[in-house]
Design a protein around this motif. Structure first.
Motif, short mmCIF file in Angstrom:
data_model
loop_
_atom_site.label_atom_id
_atom_site.label_comp_id
_atom_site.label_asym_id
_atom_site.label_seq_id
_atom_site.Cartn_x
_atom_site.Cartn_y
_atom_site.Cartn_z
N ALA A 149 3.32 22.70 -16.61
CA ALA A 149 4.73 23.07 -16.71
C ALA A 149 5.61 22.54 -15.38
N ALA A 150 6.87 22.25 -15.48
CA ALA A 150 7.39 21.95 -14.31
C ALA A 150 7.69 23.21 -13.42
N THR A 151 7.45 24.37 -13.86
CA THR A 151 7.83 25.79 -13.05
C THR A 151 6.34 25.96 -12.14
N ALA A 152 5.51 25.20 -12.60
CA ALA A 152 3.97 25.72 -11.76
C ALA A 152 4.16 25.50 -10.35
N ARG A 153 3.46 26.46 -9.56
CA ARG A 153 3.51 26.32 -8.26
C ARG A 153 2.50 25.60 -7.69
N GLU A 154 2.60 25.02 -6.35
CA GLU A 154 1.76 23.95 -5.75
C GLU A 154 0.37 24.62 -5.61
N ASP A 155 0.42 25.95 -5.38
CA ASP A 155 -0.97 26.42 -5.13
C ASP A 155 -1.71 26.68 -6.58
N GLN A 156 -0.84 26.85 -7.72
CA GLN A 156 -1.64 26.84 -9.11
C GLN A 156 -2.18 25.30 -9.64
N MET A 157 -1.19 24.35 -9.01
CA MET A 157 -1.73 23.11 -9.20
C MET A 157 -2.84 22.36 -8.52
N GLN A 158 -2.86 23.05 -7.38
CA GLN A 158 -3.83 22.56 -6.51
C GLN A 158 -5.33 23.44 -7.12
N GLU A 159 -5.09 24.48 -7.51
CA GLU A 159 -6.35 25.20 -7.90
C GLU A 159 -6.92 24.58 -9.16
N LEU A 160 -6.00 23.92 -10.25
CA LEU A 160 -6.42 23.28 -11.36
C LEU A 160 -7.12 21.97 -10.84
N ALA A 161 -6.54 21.25 -10.11
CA ALA A 161 -6.95 19.94 -9.55
C ALA A 161 -8.44 20.14 -8.92
N GLU A 162 -8.51 21.08 -7.96
CA GLU A 162 -9.77 21.24 -7.40
C GLU A 162 -10.70 21.40 -8.44
#
Length: 516
Positions: free
Chosen positions: A326-339
């Motif tokens: 989602a466009a509202t996802a925070r940077e740390d949440q995206m980082q967690e998913l990517a990792e």
């Protein structure tokens, strides 16, 4: 067909959807009603019939919705039901073929019976052996009634879901409704089968030959194909056909379907794949066929490639293009998913089971995060999980993700289109240059005339929508508090004026903070 709206059936539909709602929301009950247990949930689906069996097969891929206990039961549901009774069959047979009887012989006993229709063996007047698929009596009416009932109950449950969870559920139900309505029309399956034959004629895969002059929305007449089921290990062994070789062909074929052509068979369970004595793979049943937009295909390729190369920026961009993040996802949440995704792709020591468990963990973690599964990927996930399941059942330490990467890398230019290479890209850009200049001229003209229209991206609109919803929610609460204050003012109980004043002040503060 009022029986579709019988109270007992409507109640079972309510219990089915309530169970989905409670499990997704991780609650113990709703309206003091507890969810069905895994076994009872499966039995309710079987009792409700065709639409719910098909829906359950889609839900069986959603580890972000269900726990492993429910998934285990859902995966055992097969689309096998009792044949039509003789009276219903005669009605459909006469409707399909009328006074024209093209068969020298027609076996009234079906060789296969599913929820949509049943298949009979027959012989045409010229001696050709054919398979005749006849749909069930009033099946289209039953399906539409089921979709209508599901839609009504979904409206009751929707207000209690988060917006992103609601979107994911709607994606599943909308995609399911669209697919099953097409599946009950056998003329659409005819079109799918012909298009498959044209699109993949050089794939080395065999498809049934159709006889269009005998086909309709009620019946499909095609060549009778023989062979072993792809999961018949003993038969394959007798014919000296290695199962691993078949899986390599399946992976290459599905890579071609999903990532190159964007037109794929969405129901790859073992019963739909036969193997001839010479090792030729035969594909059956084209009722569930899905098309993927080019933008979705490219985003899927980029996401797989980025995860394999651990390219964080490209991974996030591709996930956003797919609509997963989602466009509202925070940077740390995206980082967690990517990792977590990088761990799955990068760990060479993972077994297939361990990788699946990690994937389930990732999907489970997405329940509370601003991620969603877009509608286009519902059947991609289903088809992928079925192919993966076939491999893990018969090949020790089979790993679909690791096996598809070499195939994808080898065909990356084809998957992205010929324009992915330098010279074709340069040629394409030069040819489009006059059009680009013309568009620039139009933009300058509109700008000079104060007539320039700006088109917002989907991501921008999503962020804007979230902001507006936040403002409206706060303002609405404030207005409710102010209204309650005026209402309290007219009541006569001790300290009612003080209560009214507090409510009024809270309401004004809420509105002021929202507008600040």
């Amino acid at each position: 067909m009022l029986k579709n709206y019988a109270l007992g059936r409507v109640w079972k539909t309510f219990r089915f959807l309530l169970t989905v709602f409670v499990i997704v929301r991780r609650k113990e009950h709703f309206l003091h009603i507890r969810p069905l247990g895994p076994t009872a949930f499966k039995q309710t689906i079987l009792d409700l019939g065709v639409s719910f069996i098909k829906l359950a097969q889609v839900l069986a891929t959603r580890a972000d919705f269900f726990t492993e206990e429910y998934l285990s039961e859902l995966k055992t549901i097969h689309d096998e039901v009792e044949p039509m009774d003789r009276a219903d069959f005669e009605i459909m047979y006469n409707r399909a073929f009328g006074s024209v009887r093209p068969f020298r012989h027609f076996d009234r006993s079906p060789i296969a019976s599913a929820s949509i229709g049943q298949v009979h063996k027959a012989v045409l007047d010229d001696g050709t052996e054919v398979a005749v698929k006849i749909r069930r009596l009033d099946i289209e009416k039953a399906v539409l009634d089921d979709i209508r009932i599901i839609g009504i109950f979904l409206k009751i449950f929707q207000p209690f879901f988060s917006r992103l969870t609601k979107n994911s559920l709607e994606a599943v139900l909308n995609e399911f409704a669209d697919m099953i309505v097409k599946e009950v029309d056998l003329s659409i399956e005819l079109d799918n089968l012909r298009k498959f034959g044209d699109t993949y004629q050089l794939s080395g895969i065999r498809y049934p030959k159709v006889f269009p002059s005998y086909c309709s929305c009620d019946a499909l007449v095609m060549s009778f194909e023989t062979g072993m089921r792809i999961d018949d290990k003993e038969g394959l062994a007798r014919s000296n056909i290695p199962f691993a070789r078949l899986m390599d062909r399946m992976i290459s074929f599905y890579m071609e379907q999903m990532l190159v052509c964007g037109f794929f068979h969405a129901d790859p369970h073992p019963g739909n794949f036969l193997v001839r004595e010479d090792g030729t793979l035969i594909v059956l049943d084209f009722g569930m066929v899905k098309r993927l937009p080019n933008s979705t295909r490219v985003a899927m390729i980029e996401m797989i490639k980025a995860a394999n190369e651990q390219d964080f920026e490209l991974f996030i961009v591709s996930c956003k293009r797919l609509g997963v993040i989602a466009a509202t996802a925070r940077e740390d949440q995206m980082q967690e998913l990517a990792e977590r995704m990088f761990d799955i792709f990068g760990n060479e020591n993972l077994s297939a089971t361990t990788m699946q468990n990690l994937a389930f963990d990732v999907l489970d973690s997405m329940r509370e995060l601003p991620f969603k599964i877009p509608q286009e990927l519902v059947y991609v996930m289903r088809a992928s999980s079925l192919v993966e399941g076939l491999g893990t059942s018969f090949i020790e330490n089979f790993n679909g993700i690791k096996d598809i990467l070499p195939v994808l890398i080898k065909n990356i230019n084809r998957a992205l289109g010929a324009e992915a290479r330098f010279l074709p890209t340069l040629k394409s850009e030069l040819m489009s240059l006059p059009l680009t200049i013309r568009r620039l001229k139009i933009i300058i003209t509109h700008l000079s005339e104060d007539n320039l229209h700006i088109k917002l991206s989907g991501e921008t609109l999503e962020i804007l929508g979230e902001c507006i919803r936040g403002y409206l929610k706060s303002i609405s609460v404030g207005i409710v508090l102010i209204t309650a204050a005026f209402f309290m003012q007219h009541l006569s109980f001790s300290h009612h004026q003080e209560v009214a004043a507090i409510l009024f002040i809270l309401g004004v503060l809420r509105v002021f903070i929202a507008l600040k």
